[in-house]
Design a protein around this motif. Structure first.
Motif, PDB file in Angstrom:
ATOM      1  N   SER A  44       0.820  -1.214   0.000  1.00 36.04           N
ATOM      2  CA  SER A  44       0.000   0.000   0.000  1.00 36.04           C
ATOM      3  C   SER A  44       0.854   1.264   0.000  1.00 36.04           C
ATOM      4  O   SER A  44       0.529   2.240  -0.684  1.00 36.04           O
ATOM      5  CB  SER A  44      -0.925   0.011   1.223  1.00 36.04           C
ATOM      6  N   PHE A  45       1.947   1.235   0.760  1.00 34.81           N
ATOM      7  CA  PHE A  45       2.794   2.432   0.868  1.00 34.81           C
ATOM      8  C   PHE A  45       3.492   2.743  -0.449  1.00 34.81           C
ATOM      9  O   PHE A  45       3.688   3.918  -0.792  1.00 34.81           O
ATOM     10  CB  PHE A  45       3.829   2.259   1.979  1.00 34.81           C
ATOM     11  N   ASP A  46       3.854   1.715  -1.199  1.00 30.60           N
ATOM     12  CA  ASP A  46       4.535   1.925  -2.482  1.00 30.60           C
ATOM     13  C   ASP A  46       3.676   2.709  -3.462  1.00 30.60           C
ATOM     14  O   ASP A  46       4.187   3.435  -4.314  1.00 30.60           O
ATOM     15  CB  ASP A  46       4.934   0.578  -3.109  1.00 30.60           C
ATOM     16  N   ILE A  47       2.347   2.552  -3.349  1.00 30.29           N
ATOM     17  CA  ILE A  47       1.435   3.295  -4.223  1.00 30.29           C
ATOM     18  C   ILE A  47       1.561   4.791  -3.947  1.00 30.29           C
ATOM     19  O   ILE A  47       1.602   5.613  -4.873  1.00 30.29           O
ATOM     20  CB  ILE A  47      -0.024   2.841  -4.007  1.00 30.29           C
ATOM     21  N   ILE A  48       1.661   5.157  -2.650  1.00 21.52           N
ATOM     22  CA  ILE A  48       1.780   6.564  -2.276  1.00 21.52           C
ATOM     23  C   ILE A  48       3.179   7.092  -2.569  1.00 21.52           C
ATOM     24  O   ILE A  48       3.339   8.169  -3.141  1.00 21.52           O
ATOM     25  CB  ILE A  48       1.442   6.761  -0.781  1.00 21.52           C
ATOM     26  N   SER A  49       4.213   6.322  -2.187  1.00 18.90           N
ATOM     27  CA  SER A  49       5.588   6.792  -2.384  1.00 18.90           C
ATOM     28  C   SER A  49       5.930   6.923  -3.862  1.00 18.90           C
ATOM     29  O   SER A  49       6.740   7.759  -4.252  1.00 18.90           O
ATOM     30  CB  SER A  49       6.584   5.847  -1.701  1.00 18.90           C
ATOM     31  N   GLY A  50       5.298   6.073  -4.686  1.00 16.64           N
ATOM     32  CA  GLY A  50       5.543   6.149  -6.118  1.00 16.64           C
ATOM     33  C   GLY A  50       4.674   7.170  -6.816  1.00 16.64           C
ATOM     34  O   GLY A  50       4.864   7.474  -7.995  1.00 16.64           O
ATOM     35  N   GLY A  51       3.696   7.722  -6.074  1.00 24.66           N
ATOM     36  CA  GLY A  51       2.782   8.703  -6.660  1.00 24.66           C
ATOM     37  C   GLY A  51       2.931  10.066  -6.020  1.00 24.66           C
ATOM     38  O   GLY A  51       3.716  10.898  -6.461  1.00 24.66           O
ATOM     39  N   MET A  52       2.178  10.287  -4.932  1.00 23.42           N
ATOM     40  CA  MET A  52       2.149  11.595  -4.281  1.00 23.42           C
ATOM     41  C   MET A  52       3.533  12.055  -3.820  1.00 23.42           C
ATOM     42  O   MET A  52       3.959  13.177  -4.100  1.00 23.42           O
ATOM     43  CB  MET A  52       1.202  11.553  -3.084  1.00 23.42           C
ATOM     44  N   LEU A  53       4.265  11.192  -3.108  1.00 18.82           N
ATOM     45  CA  LEU A  53       5.568  11.587  -2.573  1.00 18.82           C
ATOM     46  C   LEU A  53       6.571  11.849  -3.684  1.00 18.82           C
ATOM     47  O   LEU A  53       7.365  12.794  -3.612  1.00 18.82           O
ATOM     48  CB  LEU A  53       6.099  10.507  -1.623  1.00 18.82           C
ATOM     49  N   PRO A  64      13.257   8.638   5.476  1.00 17.77           N
ATOM     50  CA  PRO A  64      12.093   8.032   6.148  1.00 17.77           C
ATOM     51  C   PRO A  64      11.492   8.882   7.267  1.00 17.77           C
ATOM     52  O   PRO A  64      10.352   8.665   7.654  1.00 17.77           O
ATOM     53  CB  PRO A  64      12.655   6.724   6.702  1.00 17.77           C
ATOM     54  N   GLU A  65      12.251   9.868   7.780  1.00 19.04           N
ATOM     55  CA  GLU A  65      11.759  10.709   8.876  1.00 19.04           C
ATOM     56  C   GLU A  65      11.168  12.023   8.359  1.00 19.04           C
ATOM     57  O   GLU A  65      10.794  12.880   9.157  1.00 19.04           O
ATOM     58  CB  GLU A  65      12.886  11.001   9.867  1.00 19.04           C
ATOM     59  N   ASN A  66      11.080  12.163   7.036  1.00 21.74           N
ATOM     60  CA  ASN A  66      10.440  13.341   6.458  1.00 21.74           C
ATOM     61  C   ASN A  66       8.984  13.410   6.930  1.00 21.74           C
ATOM     62  O   ASN A  66       8.303  12.388   7.005  1.00 21.74           O
ATOM     63  CB  ASN A  66      10.508  13.241   4.926  1.00 21.74           C
ATOM     64  N   VAL A  67       8.510  14.620   7.236  1.00 24.57           N
ATOM     65  CA  VAL A  67       7.161  14.770   7.775  1.00 24.57           C
ATOM     66  C   VAL A  67       6.109  14.203   6.827  1.00 24.57           C
ATOM     67  O   VAL A  67       5.171  13.519   7.261  1.00 24.57           O
ATOM     68  CB  VAL A  67       6.848  16.262   8.066  1.00 24.57           C
ATOM     69  N   MET A  68       6.261  14.457   5.537  1.00 22.72           N
ATOM     70  CA  MET A  68       5.284  13.967   4.572  1.00 22.72           C
ATOM     71  C   MET A  68       5.312  12.442   4.493  1.00 22.72           C
ATOM     72  O   MET A  68       4.271  11.795   4.326  1.00 22.72           O
ATOM     73  CB  MET A  68       5.552  14.570   3.188  1.00 22.72           C
ATOM     74  N   VAL A  69       6.479  11.859   4.634  1.00 20.31           N
ATOM     75  CA  VAL A  69       6.612  10.397   4.631  1.00 20.31           C
ATOM     76  C   VAL A  69       5.921   9.816   5.855  1.00 20.31           C
ATOM     77  O   VAL A  69       5.183   8.826   5.768  1.00 20.31           O
ATOM     78  CB  VAL A  69       8.098   9.971   4.601  1.00 20.31           C
ATOM     79  N   LEU A  70       6.138  10.448   7.007  1.00 25.90           N
ATOM     80  CA  LEU A  70       5.513   9.984   8.251  1.00 25.90           C
ATOM     81  C   LEU A  70       3.988  10.097   8.174  1.00 25.90           C
ATOM     82  O   LEU A  70       3.265   9.196   8.625  1.00 25.90           O
ATOM     83  CB  LEU A  70       6.039  10.796   9.440  1.00 25.90           C
ATOM     84  N   MET A  71       3.502  11.197   7.593  1.00 28.88           N
ATOM     85  CA  MET A  71       2.055  11.381   7.460  1.00 28.88           C
ATOM     86  C   MET A  71       1.458  10.327   6.527  1.00 28.88           C
ATOM     87  O   MET A  71       0.388   9.782   6.791  1.00 28.88           O
ATOM     88  CB  MET A  71       1.749  12.788   6.939  1.00 28.88           C
ATOM     89  N   ALA A  72       2.168  10.032   5.436  1.00 25.02           N
ATOM     90  CA  ALA A  72       1.708   9.005   4.505  1.00 25.02           C
ATOM     91  C   ALA A  72       1.710   7.636   5.179  1.00 25.02           C
ATOM     92  O   ALA A  72       0.785   6.834   4.998  1.00 25.02           O
ATOM     93  CB  ALA A  72       2.600   8.978   3.266  1.00 25.02           C
ATOM     94  N   GLN A 352       2.906   9.891  15.423  1.00 25.62           N
ATOM     95  CA  GLN A 352       2.344  11.222  15.669  1.00 25.62           C
ATOM     96  C   GLN A 352       3.335  12.105  16.424  1.00 25.62           C
ATOM     97  O   GLN A 352       3.486  13.300  16.114  1.00 25.62           O
ATOM     98  CB  GLN A 352       1.045  11.100  16.476  1.00 25.62           C
ATOM     99  N   LYS A 353       4.026  11.541  17.396  1.00 27.67           N
ATOM    100  CA  LYS A 353       5.025  12.305  18.161  1.00 27.67           C
ATOM    101  C   LYS A 353       6.151  12.780  17.249  1.00 27.67           C
ATOM    102  O   LYS A 353       6.635  13.912  17.357  1.00 27.67           O
ATOM    103  CB  LYS A 353       5.584  11.440  19.295  1.00 27.67           C
ATOM    104  N   LYS A 354       6.566  11.899  16.345  1.00 33.08           N
ATOM    105  CA  LYS A 354       7.628  12.261  15.394  1.00 33.08           C
ATOM    106  C   LYS A 354       7.178  13.380  14.463  1.00 33.08           C
ATOM    107  O   LYS A 354       7.940  14.292  14.153  1.00 33.08           O
ATOM    108  CB  LYS A 354       8.029  11.033  14.560  1.00 33.08           C
ATOM    109  N   ILE A 355       5.916  13.310  14.033  1.00 32.62           N
ATOM    110  CA  ILE A 355       5.374  14.335  13.137  1.00 32.62           C
ATOM    111  C   ILE A 355       5.340  15.691  13.849  1.00 32.62           C
ATOM    112  O   ILE A 355       5.748  16.711  13.278  1.00 32.62           O
ATOM    113  CB  ILE A 355       3.956  13.949  12.655  1.00 32.62           C
ATOM    114  N   LYS A 356       4.869  15.703  15.095  1.00 34.98           N
ATOM    115  CA  LYS A 356       4.791  16.950  15.861  1.00 34.98           C
ATOM    116  C   LYS A 356       6.181  17.526  16.117  1.00 34.98           C
ATOM    117  O   LYS A 356       6.395  18.739  16.038  1.00 34.98           O
ATOM    118  CB  LYS A 356       4.059  16.701  17.183  1.00 34.98           C
TER     119      LYS A 356
END
Length: 393
Positions: A44-53, A64-72, A352-356
C-alpha cells in the motif's frame, strides 16, 4: 456546476481491502486473530511513495523521517487497520458473493465501455490486470452486502425533491463540448530530465539542442497526423488508436466525453470551444505536448430537471447515509477489537510524536496538521442519518 455523479463504489473502497495472514516474523500489527504484515504495508505504501511523494520530490527510502513520509505512513496504517476490521466483520457475518452477483457487478462497470477489449485496455493502462479487477470487485460487493446487513436505507422521491430544490446550483451546467484528441507527448522539461538521466555528463548547450530536436520531431509527427485527419475526418478514431499517447482516451478513439472550459488546460480549451462539431483543429501545443482535436458535439449552459437527476439524487442520498452508518460501525469495531502494535515503527502514537517534533519549527505545517486533527475529530463524531428512513438490523 456539473451534474451530480454517483459512484456505486463510493462507500469505503478507498484502497484495495487487504487480506491478512497468520502470525510470522514480518508481522507489524495484530488485530484480534489477524495480522498485518510488512508486505501488506509495503504494497500500500509503495502506491503513495511512487505517486504523491514522488511528485513532491520526496524519496521515502532516503528520507524516512520526512514529515510527509511519516504522514503518509500513518495514513496507510490507519487504512490497513480499517480494512482488517472490516474483513473480520465480513467473515464473522458469513457474507459470500455468488457467481451471478459478481457477473452482474462486472457487467454494470464493463457495460459502460464499447467492447470488453476496450475495458481490458483501460485496466491495463491503469496498471491493473483483469484478475486484480475481479478480486477487488468481489471484495467491493461483499462490503456493500455487509453495509446492507447492518441497516436498510431507503430514500423517497420527496426527500430527493427537497434536496433538488435546496441545492439549485448543483444542477446547473456551463457550456460543454464533446471532443476527441490525438496526443503526441512532448514536454521540454521532461525530455531534459530524461536526457540527463541517460547521460549525466551532457553539456547544457548539447542538451538544449537535443531537447529542441525532439520537440520539433514530435511537432512534425503531429502535423503529419493532422493532415491525414483533415483529409479523411472519418479516420480520426483509428488514427487516435494508432498514434495517441494519451492511452486512456486512445482506446476509445480519442474520445474525452463532454467537458467544460475549466476542466482542460487553457490552450486546449481555447481551441476546442471555438470549433464547430465535426471539425478538426490545427496542431495545438500544451504542457502535455501536441494535440489534434476533433469536436463532435456541443451543449449550451443550462440546468438539469428533477426527472433527469432523480435517480442520481436518490442514489447519492442513500450512499451518504450508508457511509454515515458504515463510519459509525468502523468506530464500533475499532473500540471492540484488540489491536497490538508488534513493531514500534508502525505505532500511530509514536509516529504522531515524530510528526509533531519534526513540524514544531514549521508554522505552515503545524497549521495543516491542526486542520487535519480537526477534520479527524469531526469525522469521528457519531451522527444519525438525516436523509432517509433507516431500519437497523
Amino acid at each position: 456546476m456539473n451534474k451530480i455523479k454517483t459512484l456505486l463504489a463510493s462507500m469505503l473502497m478507498i484502497l484495495v481491502l487487504t487480506g491478512c495472514g497468520i502470525n510470522g516474523k514480518n508481522d507489524i500489527i495484530k488485530i484480534d486473530n489477524k495480522v498485518i504484515t510488512q508486505k501488506d504495508f509495503n504494497k500500500s505504501f509503495d502506491i503513495i511513495s511512487g505517486g504523491m511523494l514522488k511528485t513532491l520530490g520526496i524519496d521515502a527510502k532516503k528520507d524516512p523521517e520526512n514529515v510527509m513520509v511519516l504522514m503518509a505512513k500513518e495514513q496507510v496504517i490507519s487504512q490497513l487497520i480499517i480494512n482488517t476490521l472490516v474483513n473480520n466483520a465480513i467473515e464473522q457475518s458469513k457474507i459470500t458473493v455468488s457467481k451471478a452477483e459478481l457477473e452482474a457487478a462486472e457487467k454494470e462497470i464493463s457495460g459502460k465501455f464499447a467492447t470488453k477489449e476496450q475495458f481490458l485496455q483501460i485496466l491495463k493502462a491503469n496498471g491493473a490486470t483483469y484478475e486484480d479487477f475481479k478480486r477487488n470487485l468481489e471484495q467491493e460487493v461483499k462490503v456493500k452486502k455487509y453495509v446492507d446487513s447492518i441497516a436498510m436505507v431507503s430514500v423517497g422521491e420527496q426527500e430527493a425533491l427537497k434536496y433538488y430544490k435546496a441545492n439549485p446550483d448543483k444542477f446547473k451546467y456551463p457550456q460543454q463540448v464533446r471532443a476527441s484528441h490525438i496526443l503526441i507527448a512532448a514536454n521540454p522539461d521532461l525530455i531534459k530530465d530524461k536526457l540527463k538521466k541517460e547521460n549525466k555528463d551532457i553539456q547544457e548547450a548539447a542538451l538544449n539542442i537535443e531537447v529542441k530536436k525532439q520537440m520539433e520531431e514530435a511537432k512534425k509527427k503531429a502535423q503529419e497526423i493532422q493532415l491525414k485527419a483533415k483529409k479523411t475526418p472519418s479516420s480520426f478514431a483509428q488514427l487516435a488508436k494508432e498514434n495517441s499517447q494519451d492511452t486512456l482516451s486512445a482506446v476509445k478513439g480519442g474520445d474525452l466525453g463532454f467537458f467544460t472550459k475549466e476542466e482542460m488546460v487553457e490552450e486546449f480549451a481555447k481551441a476546442a470551444f471555438v470549433l464547430k462539431p465535426n471539425t478538426i483543429s490545427s496542431v495545438i501545443q500544451t504542457p502535455y505536448g501536441y494535440h489534434i482535436i476533433k469536436v463532435t458535439d456541443r451543449k449550451e449552459a443550462g440546468k438539469y430537471t428533477f426527472d433527469q437527476t432523480k435517480k442520481e439524487i436518490i442514489a447519492l442520498l442513500e450512499n451518504q447515509d450508508k457511509m454515515s452508518i458504515f463510519k459509525n460501525k468502523i468506530a464500533e469495531l475499532g473500540k471492540n477489537a484488540k489491536i497490538e502494535y508488534l513493531n514500534d515503527d508502525y505505532n500511530p502514537e509514536i509516529i504522531q510524536k515524530k510528526i509533531k517534533e519534526a513540524s514544531k519549527d514549521n508554522p505552515e505545517l503545524k497549521q495543516i496538521l491542526n486542520g487535519n486533527a480537526g477534520a479527524k475529530a469531526k469525522t469521528s463524531e457519531t451522527k444519525a442519518p438525516t436523509n432517509s428512513k433507516v431500519k437497523t438490523k
